[in-house]
Motif scaffolding. Structure first.
Motif, PDB file in Angstrom:
ATOM      1  N   GLN A 153      -7.756 -26.601  17.348  1.00  0.00           N
ATOM      2  CA  GLN A 153      -6.162 -26.247  17.378  1.00  0.00           C
ATOM      3  C   GLN A 153      -5.465 -25.902  18.289  1.00  0.00           C
ATOM      4  O   GLN A 153      -6.009 -25.628  19.288  1.00  0.00           O
ATOM      5  CB  GLN A 153      -5.922 -25.473  16.270  1.00  0.00           C
ATOM      6  CG  GLN A 153      -6.842 -24.180  16.413  1.00  0.00           C
ATOM      7  CD  GLN A 153      -6.972 -23.200  14.995  1.00  0.00           C
ATOM      8  OE1 GLN A 153      -7.659 -23.048  14.446  1.00  0.00           O
ATOM      9  NE2 GLN A 153      -5.683 -22.207  14.810  1.00  0.00           N
ATOM     10  N   ARG A 154      -4.169 -25.920  18.656  1.00  0.00           N
ATOM     11  CA  ARG A 154      -2.907 -25.531  19.715  1.00  0.00           C
ATOM     12  C   ARG A 154      -3.018 -24.608  20.085  1.00  0.00           C
ATOM     13  O   ARG A 154      -3.417 -23.250  19.033  1.00  0.00           O
ATOM     14  CB  ARG A 154      -2.043 -26.502  19.113  1.00  0.00           C
ATOM     15  CG  ARG A 154      -1.040 -25.917  18.657  1.00  0.00           C
ATOM     16  CD  ARG A 154      -0.219 -26.464  17.329  1.00  0.00           C
ATOM     17  NE  ARG A 154       0.794 -26.997  18.752  1.00  0.00           N
ATOM     18  CZ  ARG A 154       1.774 -26.254  18.663  1.00  0.00           C
ATOM     19  NH1 ARG A 154       2.665 -25.305  18.460  1.00  0.00           N
ATOM     20  NH2 ARG A 154       3.005 -26.829  19.716  1.00  0.00           N
ATOM     21  N   ALA A 155      -3.191 -23.912  20.938  1.00  0.00           N
ATOM     22  CA  ALA A 155      -3.116 -22.489  21.815  1.00  0.00           C
ATOM     23  C   ALA A 155      -2.164 -21.122  21.002  1.00  0.00           C
ATOM     24  O   ALA A 155      -1.263 -22.262  20.380  1.00  0.00           O
ATOM     25  CB  ALA A 155      -2.381 -22.225  22.879  1.00  0.00           C
ATOM     26  N   ALA A 156      -2.854 -20.411  20.376  1.00  0.00           N
ATOM     27  CA  ALA A 156      -1.919 -19.562  19.668  1.00  0.00           C
ATOM     28  C   ALA A 156      -2.369 -17.959  19.265  1.00  0.00           C
ATOM     29  O   ALA A 156      -3.465 -18.248  20.510  1.00  0.00           O
ATOM     30  CB  ALA A 156      -1.652 -20.433  18.321  1.00  0.00           C
ATOM     31  N   LEU A 157      -1.625 -17.546  19.102  1.00  0.00           N
ATOM     32  CA  LEU A 157      -2.212 -15.722  18.775  1.00  0.00           C
ATOM     33  C   LEU A 157      -2.085 -16.016  17.632  1.00  0.00           C
ATOM     34  O   LEU A 157      -1.764 -15.837  16.623  1.00  0.00           O
ATOM     35  CB  LEU A 157      -1.242 -14.546  18.955  1.00  0.00           C
ATOM     36  CG  LEU A 157      -0.908 -13.158  18.618  1.00  0.00           C
ATOM     37  CD1 LEU A 157      -2.808 -12.570  19.710  1.00  0.00           C
ATOM     38  CD2 LEU A 157      -0.381 -12.299  19.399  1.00  0.00           C
ATOM     39  N   LEU A 158      -3.927 -16.051  17.229  1.00  0.00           N
ATOM     40  CA  LEU A 158      -4.298 -15.735  15.406  1.00  0.00           C
ATOM     41  C   LEU A 158      -4.404 -14.107  15.735  1.00  0.00           C
ATOM     42  O   LEU A 158      -4.799 -13.504  16.727  1.00  0.00           O
ATOM     43  CB  LEU A 158      -5.247 -16.547  15.454  1.00  0.00           C
ATOM     44  CG  LEU A 158      -5.224 -18.224  16.088  1.00  0.00           C
ATOM     45  CD1 LEU A 158      -6.526 -18.272  15.475  1.00  0.00           C
ATOM     46  CD2 LEU A 158      -3.987 -18.883  15.398  1.00  0.00           C
ATOM     47  N   TRP A 159      -5.254 -13.713  14.112  1.00  0.00           N
ATOM     48  CA  TRP A 159      -5.891 -12.357  14.490  1.00  0.00           C
ATOM     49  C   TRP A 159      -6.838 -12.565  13.296  1.00  0.00           C
ATOM     50  O   TRP A 159      -6.822 -13.492  12.589  1.00  0.00           O
ATOM     51  CB  TRP A 159      -4.650 -11.569  14.193  1.00  0.00           C
ATOM     52  CG  TRP A 159      -3.719 -11.546  12.921  1.00  0.00           C
ATOM     53  CD1 TRP A 159      -2.926 -11.883  12.780  1.00  0.00           C
ATOM     54  CD2 TRP A 159      -3.340 -10.190  12.158  1.00  0.00           C
ATOM     55  NE1 TRP A 159      -2.295 -12.343  11.545  1.00  0.00           N
ATOM     56  CE2 TRP A 159      -2.713 -10.795  11.514  1.00  0.00           C
ATOM     57  CE3 TRP A 159      -4.202  -8.842  11.413  1.00  0.00           C
ATOM     58  CZ2 TRP A 159      -1.811  -9.985  10.325  1.00  0.00           C
ATOM     59  CZ3 TRP A 159      -3.809  -8.124  10.656  1.00  0.00           C
ATOM     60  CH2 TRP A 159      -2.743  -8.497  10.531  1.00  0.00           C
ATOM     61  N   TYR A 160      -7.644 -11.815  13.515  1.00  0.00           N
ATOM     62  CA  TYR A 160      -8.807 -11.948  12.617  1.00  0.00           C
ATOM     63  C   TYR A 160      -8.981 -10.460  11.440  1.00  0.00           C
ATOM     64  O   TYR A 160      -8.149  -9.205  12.457  1.00  0.00           O
ATOM     65  CB  TYR A 160     -10.333 -11.800  12.644  1.00  0.00           C
ATOM     66  CG  TYR A 160     -11.342 -10.671  14.313  1.00  0.00           C
ATOM     67  CD1 TYR A 160     -10.261 -11.216  15.412  1.00  0.00           C
ATOM     68  CD2 TYR A 160     -11.565  -9.534  13.697  1.00  0.00           C
ATOM     69  CE1 TYR A 160     -10.848  -9.803  16.611  1.00  0.00           C
ATOM     70  CE2 TYR A 160     -11.966  -9.267  14.972  1.00  0.00           C
ATOM     71  CZ  TYR A 160     -11.742  -9.009  16.344  1.00  0.00           C
ATOM     72  OH  TYR A 160     -11.802  -7.829  17.237  1.00  0.00           O
ATOM     73  N   HIS A 161      -9.053  -9.981  10.195  1.00  0.00           N
ATOM     74  CA  HIS A 161      -8.847  -8.396   9.690  1.00  0.00           C
ATOM     75  C   HIS A 161      -9.980  -9.072   8.857  1.00  0.00           C
ATOM     76  O   HIS A 161      -9.986 -10.053   8.049  1.00  0.00           O
ATOM     77  CB  HIS A 161      -7.669  -8.356   9.979  1.00  0.00           C
ATOM     78  CG  HIS A 161      -6.628  -9.438   8.645  1.00  0.00           C
ATOM     79  ND1 HIS A 161      -7.110  -9.640   7.022  1.00  0.00           N
ATOM     80  CD2 HIS A 161      -5.739 -10.197   8.913  1.00  0.00           C
ATOM     81  CE1 HIS A 161      -6.170 -10.624   7.094  1.00  0.00           C
ATOM     82  NE2 HIS A 161      -5.415 -11.247   7.543  1.00  0.00           N
ATOM     83  N   ASP A 162     -10.012  -7.834   7.723  1.00  0.00           N
ATOM     84  CA  ASP A 162     -10.898  -7.251   6.823  1.00  0.00           C
ATOM     85  C   ASP A 162      -9.769  -8.640   5.316  1.00  0.00           C
ATOM     86  O   ASP A 162      -8.759  -8.842   5.709  1.00  0.00           O
ATOM     87  CB  ASP A 162     -10.806  -6.700   6.186  1.00  0.00           C
ATOM     88  CG  ASP A 162     -11.702  -6.242   4.671  1.00  0.00           C
ATOM     89  OD1 ASP A 162     -13.382  -5.931   4.830  1.00  0.00           O
ATOM     90  OD2 ASP A 162     -10.759  -6.120   3.965  1.00  0.00           O
ATOM     91  N   HIS A 163     -10.395  -9.051   4.429  1.00  0.00           N
ATOM     92  CA  HIS A 163      -9.722 -10.119   3.607  1.00  0.00           C
ATOM     93  C   HIS A 163     -10.078  -9.756   2.129  1.00  0.00           C
ATOM     94  O   HIS A 163     -10.371 -10.448   1.201  1.00  0.00           O
ATOM     95  CB  HIS A 163      -9.702 -10.971   3.990  1.00  0.00           C
ATOM     96  CG  HIS A 163      -8.622 -12.181   3.344  1.00  0.00           C
ATOM     97  ND1 HIS A 163      -8.127 -12.078   2.268  1.00  0.00           N
ATOM     98  CD2 HIS A 163      -7.511 -13.180   4.136  1.00  0.00           C
ATOM     99  CE1 HIS A 163      -6.564 -12.846   1.540  1.00  0.00           C
ATOM    100  NE2 HIS A 163      -6.625 -13.142   3.018  1.00  0.00           N
ATOM    101  N   VAL A 164     -10.563  -8.844   2.044  1.00  0.00           N
ATOM    102  CA  VAL A 164     -11.663  -8.085   0.065  1.00  0.00           C
ATOM    103  C   VAL A 164     -10.774  -7.741  -0.617  1.00  0.00           C
ATOM    104  O   VAL A 164      -9.543  -7.576  -0.973  1.00  0.00           O
ATOM    105  CB  VAL A 164     -12.282  -6.673   0.409  1.00  0.00           C
ATOM    106  CG1 VAL A 164     -13.030  -6.750  -0.491  1.00  0.00           C
ATOM    107  CG2 VAL A 164     -13.723  -7.113   1.924  1.00  0.00           C
ATOM    108  N   MET A 165     -10.743  -8.940  -1.308  1.00  0.00           N
ATOM    109  CA  MET A 165      -9.683  -8.431  -3.212  1.00  0.00           C
ATOM    110  C   MET A 165      -9.679  -7.625  -3.874  1.00  0.00           C
ATOM    111  O   MET A 165     -10.851  -6.486  -3.622  1.00  0.00           O
ATOM    112  CB  MET A 165     -10.923  -9.201  -4.042  1.00  0.00           C
ATOM    113  CG  MET A 165     -10.371  -9.524  -5.645  1.00  0.00           C
ATOM    114  SD  MET A 165      -9.647 -11.327  -5.171  1.00  0.00           S
ATOM    115  CE  MET A 165      -7.919 -10.676  -5.672  1.00  0.00           C
ATOM    116  N   GLY A 166      -8.677  -6.929  -4.037  1.00  0.00           N
ATOM    117  CA  GLY A 166      -8.062  -5.792  -4.004  1.00  0.00           C
ATOM    118  C   GLY A 166      -7.947  -4.851  -3.140  1.00  0.00           C
ATOM    119  O   GLY A 166      -7.424  -3.750  -3.492  1.00  0.00           O
TER     120      GLY A 166
END
Ligand SMILES: [Cu+2]
Length: 586
Positions: A153-166
């Motif tokens: 994928q092309r250069a970009a600013l992404l971010w990672y985070h928690d994604h727990v249901m609810g």
């Protein structure tokens, strides 16, 4: 008078984790830690990646896969007190969300009972479904998950985070978020600033804290909502983990890479010097998925970023003398509904009713010697074109309505309704959408996250998704997997009778024309004409996006990125399918 002195703590820069320096194999512990949000505050217990807030910034190279072993080492009690205040305002008539403390509320036992189940999503990542962080595929403390990120994928600013249901709203608030930068050759050809000191990442969040019996801030994180507002809009703006920090800069061109990592708050950023806006110092070169086709100025009233949106900015400070000071201010009232606010009045943007007691975000102070100015190329990205509506006339179309459902004795629920064309003899309840001569009749095909999947996009095929906002607030709608482009943003008028928003049903008459009382311009900003993964859908508005899923088959999610909405029930699945399997689908 602010309860904490603004602009005294230096802006922290998150630690860098460069994948290439580790052979593309990373291991990140998800841990309890302690973090000082301001020099006048005691340390706060937090949960963070590597135990820090924000987590380390992971840097990857296009085409070089990265594997991350996410090690869940969370332990101890949940670090955030979650409360719903008994009233929306305190004894002085001040909205409880604007003040620290619990405002007479009892801490939620459910939140304090959380033990650290998590799952990690890379926002903006073109990631195979197994590693995308499906909200129900949790790993418990002591369990690890090794996720593969192809980075095609092309250069970009992404971010990672928690994604727990609810409970994403609680886990991210506790600290579980970090940046992920993808770099590529195109950016290097352009000679863009890369790394310190001239590339600065800014994670904007808002936080609130508890107080002790003497009214002193304890540092303990508080997620507070009230009977009128189900989203948390805490009073203290935090940049890279510090409340109202200051950054010393040289007279030069800087590259600011900004993420709104707040649960719910939208920012409209105005740069002010000597009381006057200086927005022409900003040139925006990129958005969610990287470079725009050409540099653009930011909109005249400021740079608007809703939750999860990103901006890549070049900022020219080269003419400024040492000692000059500029302040980044936020003029967006909360909950945000798209209402304008003139940049010239940014210094008086504070508003208790607008749940914005302190507009300040960041102070910039010029120090040191001049450095030559960066001259901005006129052409940036060359790998995409603006979408053409005619070319998409035959594309698969999908429609989604956003509704707010009144609930007896509990906060309203924000939900999405996937719409399917109604049979001719279907007597309803129906949603009708009239665009000029043409009326389309829809019935609700799905209303809750756990309802059967109705969206099965084919890999490689163009699709047009329509999002119809029947609520009074702006919703940042995020699709996992591939980026999309905005095709249109148009005003609507709708009649949605009392009681027409049921547990599952919806009746509404939508017309594509401006309501006489509607004051929004419903324009597409120049900085939205890039590759996006999160798009604002304002009240009285229908937004069309063009999307094509390209590489990975599987089960993904799309949702509002106001985390309180996502958790309660503005999230739905979709399944991307290879075309050759379609004939085998029932
Ligand atoms: Cu929403």
């Amino acid at each position: 008078m602010e309860p904490l002195e603004p602009f005294v703590d230096p802006l922290p820069l998150p630690s860098r984790l460069v994948a290439a320096e580790h052979g593309g194999r990373l291991s990140v512990g998800i841990r309890a830690g302690r973090h000082r949000f301001h020099r006048e505050l005691p340390e706060s217990p937090v949960w963070g990646f590597d135990g820090t807030v924000p987590g380390p910034t992971i840097e990857a190279e296009r085409g070089q896969p990265v594997s991350v072993e996410w090690r869940n080492e969370l332990e101890g009690s949940f670090p955030v007190i979650d409360v719903v205040a008994p009233a929306a305002t305190d004894a002085d008539g001040v909205p409880v969300q604007c003040v620290p403390g619990l405002s007479g509320a009892e801490p939620s036992r459910h939140a304090s009972g959380l033990t650290g189940q998590t799952v990690v999503h890379l926002h903006g990542g073109l990631t195979p479904a197994s590693f995308d962080g499906w909200a129900e595929n949790l790993f418990a403390p002591g369990q690890n998950a090794e996720f593969q990120y192809p980075m095609n994928q092309r250069a970009a600013l992404l971010w990672y985070h928690d994604h727990v249901m609810g409970i994403t709203k609680l886990d991210v608030y506790a600290g579980l978020a970090g940046l992920w930068v993808v770099r590529d050759e195109r950016e290097r050809e352009l000679g863009l600033p890369e790394g310190p000191p001239f590339e600065v990442t800014l994670v904007l969040q808002d936080r609130n804290f508890d107080v002790d019996d003497d009214g002193r801030l304890t540092g303990r994180l508080v997620h507070k909502t009230d009977p009128d507002v189900m989203e948390a809009f805490p009073p203290f703006t935090v940049v890279n983990g510090k409340v109202w920090p200051v950054l010393e800069i040289r007279p030069a061109t800087y590259r600011f890479r900004v993420l709104n990592g707040s649960n719910a708050r939208t920012y409209r950023l105005v740069l002010v010097r000597g009381g006057k806006p200086e927005l022409d110092r900003f040139t925006q070169i990129g958005s969610d998925h990287g470079l725009l086709r050409a540099p653009v100025p930011v909109p005249g009233d400021g740079l608007t970023l809703a939750s999860a949106e990103r901006a890549d900015l070049l900022v020219d400070f080269s003419d400024l003398a040492p000692g000059s000071e500029l302040t980044l201010l936020n003029t967006a009232a909360a909950p945000f509904d798209g209402s304008p606010f003139p940049a010239a009045k940014a210094e008086s943007a504070a508003s208790l009713d607008g749940l914005l007691p302190y507009p300040q975000v960041l102070r910039l102070r010029i120090a040191g010697d001049g450095v030559s100015r960066y001259s901005i190329p006129r052409e940036l990205a060359t790998d995409f074109e603006d979408p053409v509506a005619d070319a998409l006339a035959c594309a698969r179309r999908r429609a989604i309505a956003l509704v707010e459902r009144e609930m007896e004795g509990e906060p309203n629920m924000l939900t999405m309704r996937e719409l399917a064309p109604a049979a001719e003899d279907d007597e309803g309840p129906l949603v009708t959408v009239t665009d000029g001569e043409q009326t389309t009749r829809y019935r609700v095909a799905a209303a809750h996250f756990e309802d059967a999947t109705t969206f099965f996009p084919m890999l490689g095929e163009d699709e047009v998704w329509q999002v119809i906002n029947l609520t009074g607030d702006t919703h940042p709608i995020h699709l996992h997997l591939d980026p999309f482009q905005i095709l249109s943003r148009r005003p609507i008028r709708h009649e949605t009778p009392d009681g027409a928003i049921g547990e599952r049903d919806l009746a509404s008459t939508v017309t594509l024309e401006r309501d006489p009382s509607d004051e929004l311009d419903h324009a597409i900003d120049d900085n939205e004409r890039g590759l996006k993964d999160t798009i604002r859908v304002n009240p009285n508005e229908l937004v069309e996006i063009a999307v094509r899923f390209t590489a990975y088959s599987g089960r993904y999610m799309y949702h509002c990125h106001i985390l309180e909405h996502e958790d309660r029930d503005m999230m739905r699945p979709f399944v991307t399918m290879p075309p050759e399997l379609m004939p085998f689908m029932a």
